[in-house]
Motif scaffolding. Structure first.
Motif: not given
Length: 277
Positions: A244-261
């Motif tokens: 779910v991408i917030a309206e008006g914002f690019p899909a810029a968040m790393p898809a693998d971020l949680a994998e680093k946590m």
């Protein structure tokens, strides 16, 4: 018989549910990484450069922000000839640092990232006077001087430029032994964050999100995210940011971020953000 079947069905359903949850959550917090100690006294320059590349991609967490456009939240370091680019920055009238060459600039940018902010990459509202990048020699990343030199060697060498940093001297290698953890591969991962604040810094959340206001940076402000999203929705936004991408914002968040946590780091962030209302 009917009661027995219902009981068995309920038990089977719970088992499947817990199995599904384990697949959804990132599984970083499992076996401890096997440490691969680096013998600093036996390093060749090629080894040192390889160590720098490993640190850049892992312990240094550099690739969380330094990515190609449009996903990058900082200049694309790996896709540019850093030495040529740095020479241009050193000649910039706005440069107020003390570096005289590429090696000095890279080191300065790691330990004092605010000395020179690349135009358009500063924190919003600061007119490029403040950098969103954390000092990598401090918590939670805490790179040693030798580790930072290795990264400098990698960034110089990757484009065919001369490496101007030196290998660790025998004295340095001896002083590091038993005092600093320099390792390659998965053992180079940073120490898990102990608090939500540490996790926010470790994963550079403030590079894209204003944490204490509704200001728009790359992503929406998080000051009231707990009032807008449920805990489950916040968790999903970290695990699968493209769901779910917030309206008006690019899909810029790393898809693998949680994998680093680790699982604990994820839950620290989810709980902290859910309470921001």
């Amino acid at each position: 018989m009917s009661v027995l079947l219902k009981t068995l069905g309920f038990s089977l359903g719970l088992t499947l549910l817990f199995t599904l949850v384990t697949y959804i959550l990132p599984q970083v917090e499992g076996e401890a990484p096997v440490e691969k100690a680096v013998d600093l006294s036996a390093l060749t320059m090629d080894d040192f450069i390889a160590l720098g590349e490993d640190l850049f991609n892992n312990k240094g967490t550099c690739t969380l922000c330094h990515k190609p456009a449009p996903l990058g939240r900082a200049p694309d370091i790996q896709g540019a000839d850093m030495v040529s680019l740095i020479n241009e920055r050193l000649a910039d009238a706005n440069y107020q640092g003390e570096a005289k060459d590429a090696a000095g600039y890279i080191l300065e940018s790691m330990i004092e990232p605010g000395r020179y902010v690349v135009p358009t990459w500063g924190k919003k509202g600061t007119n490029d006077t403040e950098s969103p990048m954390p000092a990598v020699d401090k918590a939670p990343i805490e790179l040693s001087s030798i580790e930072m030199d290795a990264i400098i060697a990698y960034l110089q060498a990757k484009d065919g430029n001369e490496v101007t940093v030196s290998l660790p001297s025998p004295e340095e290698a001896e002083s590091v032994a038993g005092a600093e953890a320099i390792a390659s591969g998965s053992a180079a991962l940073p120490t898990p964050a102990a608090t939500a604040e540490e996790a926010l810094g470790k994963f550079a959340c403030s590079s894209c999100h204003a944490l204490d206001s509704a200001d728009t940076l790359v992503g929406p402000g998080l000051v009231d995210i707990g009032a807008r999203l449920s805990k489950e929705e916040i968790r999903q936004s970290i695990i699968d940011p493209n769901a779910v991408i917030a309206e008006g914002f690019p899909a810029a968040m790393p898809a693998d971020l949680a994998e680093k946590m680790t699982v604990k780091e994820l839950e620290l962030l989810v709980t902290y953000l859910a309470e921001k209302k």
